[in-house]
Design an enzyme around this catalytic site. Structure first.
Site, PDB file in Angstrom:
ATOM      1  N   ARG A 251       9.301  37.731  10.538  1.00  0.00           N
ATOM      2  CA  ARG A 251       8.007  37.584   9.868  1.00  0.00           C
ATOM      3  C   ARG A 251       7.600  38.820   9.061  1.00  0.00           C
ATOM      4  NH1 ARG A 251       8.279  34.704  13.729  1.00  0.00           N
ATOM      5  NH2 ARG A 251       8.562  36.593  14.915  1.00  0.00           N
ATOM      6  N   THR A 252       7.739  39.980   9.673  1.00  0.00           N
ATOM      7  CA  THR A 252       7.281  41.188   8.977  1.00  0.00           C
ATOM      8  C   THR A 252       8.061  41.387   7.686  1.00  0.00           C
ATOM      9  OG1 THR A 252       6.715  42.172  11.103  1.00  0.00           O
ATOM     10  CG2 THR A 252       6.888  43.670   9.241  1.00  0.00           C
TER      11      THR A 252
ATOM     12  N   ARG B 190      10.836  49.625   9.923  1.00  0.00           N
ATOM     13  CA  ARG B 190      10.816  49.062  11.278  1.00  0.00           C
ATOM     14  C   ARG B 190      11.928  49.800  12.021  1.00  0.00           C
ATOM     15  NH1 ARG B 190      10.307  44.061  14.342  1.00  0.00           N
ATOM     16  NH2 ARG B 190       8.316  43.912  13.269  1.00  0.00           N
TER      17      ARG B 190
ATOM     18  N   LYS C  30      26.869  56.302  10.479  1.00  0.00           N
ATOM     19  CA  LYS C  30      27.702  57.489  10.276  1.00  0.00           C
ATOM     20  C   LYS C  30      27.043  58.715  10.870  1.00  0.00           C
ATOM     21  CE  LYS C  30      29.312  55.633   5.864  1.00  0.00           C
ATOM     22  NZ  LYS C  30      29.064  55.756   4.426  1.00  0.00           N
TER      23      LYS C  30
ATOM     24  N   HIS D  35       1.931  48.762  15.161  1.00  0.00           N
ATOM     25  CA  HIS D  35       2.316  47.770  14.166  1.00  0.00           C
ATOM     26  C   HIS D  35       1.035  47.423  13.395  1.00  0.00           C
ATOM     27  CE1 HIS D  35       4.412  44.739  12.134  1.00  0.00           C
ATOM     28  NE2 HIS D  35       4.746  43.911  13.104  1.00  0.00           N
TER      29      HIS D  35
END
Lengths: 152, 302
Positions: free
Chosen positions: B53-54, B103, B82, B131
């Site tokens: 959703r985000t 995120r 890496k 959030h």
């Protein structure tokens, strides 16, 4: 220099941490990580004091306290005095005031905090309360009480 | 407002201004009106942890306003593997885009990234931390559904201990003087580090029946299986907090149910067709709210 500082012979050069909260001296020594460094150290505990009923005193020879070490002292015993001794004379005298924030002095107790996982990251805490001491991680927001603070 | 890491970075005035603009942008979010307010702007979406959703709602928000997105949905395709640090990665991406959406699975990652980003950084979820855009869309939804977001009795149900959405939302709702009722098993109750800072009336309950008929909003969260060492215990707890249409007979007819989604079994599908269900509208609201935020951060039409 007062009689109390004379209890053990005066030092030529170094730092005398005076007016440490009675009983807190051992914690301060641990936090400053001075043991096992080859430095000559004298710890006096429960020394009678005019200001408070008693205090702890630490004498560190041939070494002046760094800024981050002063911050650790301020956290553990706000109001303690830092006396820099040069050639038997008190050359500088500072009071370890509780700072508003500390950087790279303690580590966050949250294992999943970015400050514990990112290479090269510095830790940062805001002081949210002085007595009892409570600090808050600027990154993850974790609040840590005095007894749970782990110093770097 | 430069970066948006936590909802507490936003003043009440800034929150209200974003919500007001979001309301105006609803027709654009639905594709009924065109906008070019972010024409030529680029949003970098950096997902070190999966999200549906985000990520999708931010991409839609950007494109509906004429902007574009670059980024990755999965860190396995990046230099992260890496051994590149987050800070190095963010410094690089900030040079490619007008704003960065992050995120990341670790708490505090967004704050650290914001300290090293020359362009606005938006926190799209940092581990169990913050959030903020979810909180904005929750507030917007409450305002849309109830016509106000003050003086309401808001119930929060489910996993209140680990659920980051309910922590941020509680702080925000407290700012707007609402009454909060926390409903959860003892093992998943609202942590004291959240309730200590609440400036509003709040109470804790074990049973939904205790408070249901007084609620204006019921915010439901998923109780996660992985929080329980014992599957039997999980089943027992989860089944005690299921919302179905039968239970809702005792609710006010104006009461609305919100859920950050995905839902599993905590809201029975027979609730979807009742007037109480607001969670799909809530999911849509992510688009206009994020459009409004992006406009304010990267300088579209005011």
């Amino acid at each position: 220099m007062s009689d109390n500082l004379m209890r053990v012979q005066p030092i030529r050069n170094g730092t005398v941490l005076d007016h440490i909260k009675a009983g807190r001296g051992r914690k301060v020594l641990d936090a400053l990580d001075l043991i096992d460094k080859g430095t000559t150290i004298t710890l006096l505990m429960h020394v009678p004091s005019k200001k408070n009923s008693s205090k702890d005193v630490i004498k560190i020879e041939d070494r002046e306290l760094s800024e981050s070490e002063s911050q650790k002292l301020a956290l553990l015993s706000p109001g303690a005095h830092v006396n820099i001794i040069r050639n038997f004379v008190v050359a500088e005298k500072n009071v370890a005031e509780l700072p508003e924030s500390i950087s790279n002095v303690a580590i966050c107790s949250n294992d999943n905090c970015i400050s514990n996982n990112e290479r090269g990251a510095k830790t940062k805490f805001n002081i949210i309360n002085g007595n009892p001491l409570s600090i808050q991680c600027v990154y993850c927001g974790r609040k840590i009480a005095q007894d749970n603070i782990i110093f770097i | 407002m430069k970066h948006v890491v936590s909802i507490s970075d936003l003043s009440k005035k800034q929150i209200l201004s974003i919500l007001k603009r979001a309301k105006e942008l609803v027709p654009v979010a639905k594709g009924k009106k065109k906008s070019k307010s972010l024409d030529g702007k680029i949003l970098a979406t950096c997902f070190f942890e999966p999200s549906t959703r985000t990520r999708l709602s931010f991409e839609t928000a950007m494109q509906r306003l004429g902007g574009t997105c670059i980024g990755f949905a999965d860190p396995s395709a990046t230099s992260h593997l890496k051994g590149e640090t987050l800070v190095d990665g963010i410094r690089m991406v900030a040079g490619y885009a007008d704003a960065v959406l992050l995120r990341h699975p670790q708490e505090g990652s967004a704050r650290l990234a914001s300290e090293n980003s020359e362009v606005p950084l938006i926190n799209g979820g940092d581990g169990a931390g913050q959030h903020p855009t979810q909180t904005l869309l929750d507030l917007f939804t409450i305002n849309e559904e109830m016509g106000k977001m003050e003086g309401l009795n808001v119930g929060m149900l489910g996993d209140l201990r680990y659920g980051r959405t309910v922590h941020s939302l509680s702080h925000a709702l407290a700012k707007f003087n609402n009454k909060l009722s926390f409903i959860s098993p003892d093992s998943l109750s609202m942590p004291s580090y959240v309730t200590d800072d609440l400036s509003c009336d709040w109470s804790s309950h074990n049973s939904i029946e205790d408070v249901l008929n007084d609620l204006d909003i019921l915010y439901v969260t998923r109780i996660q299986k992985e929080r329980f060492p014992d599957l039997e215990e999980y089943k027992k707890v989860a089944s005690a907090y299921i919302i179905d249409s039968d239970l809702l007979k005792n609710a006010k007819s104006s009461m609305r149910i919100l859920h950050p989604l995905p839902r599993v079994t905590e809201i029975s599908t027979d609730v979807d067709d009742t007037k109480h269900a607001a969670y799909f509208r809530q999911a849509f609201n992510g688009v206009p709210v994020r459009m409004a935020l992006l406009e304010q951060l990267i300088g579209g039409k005011k």
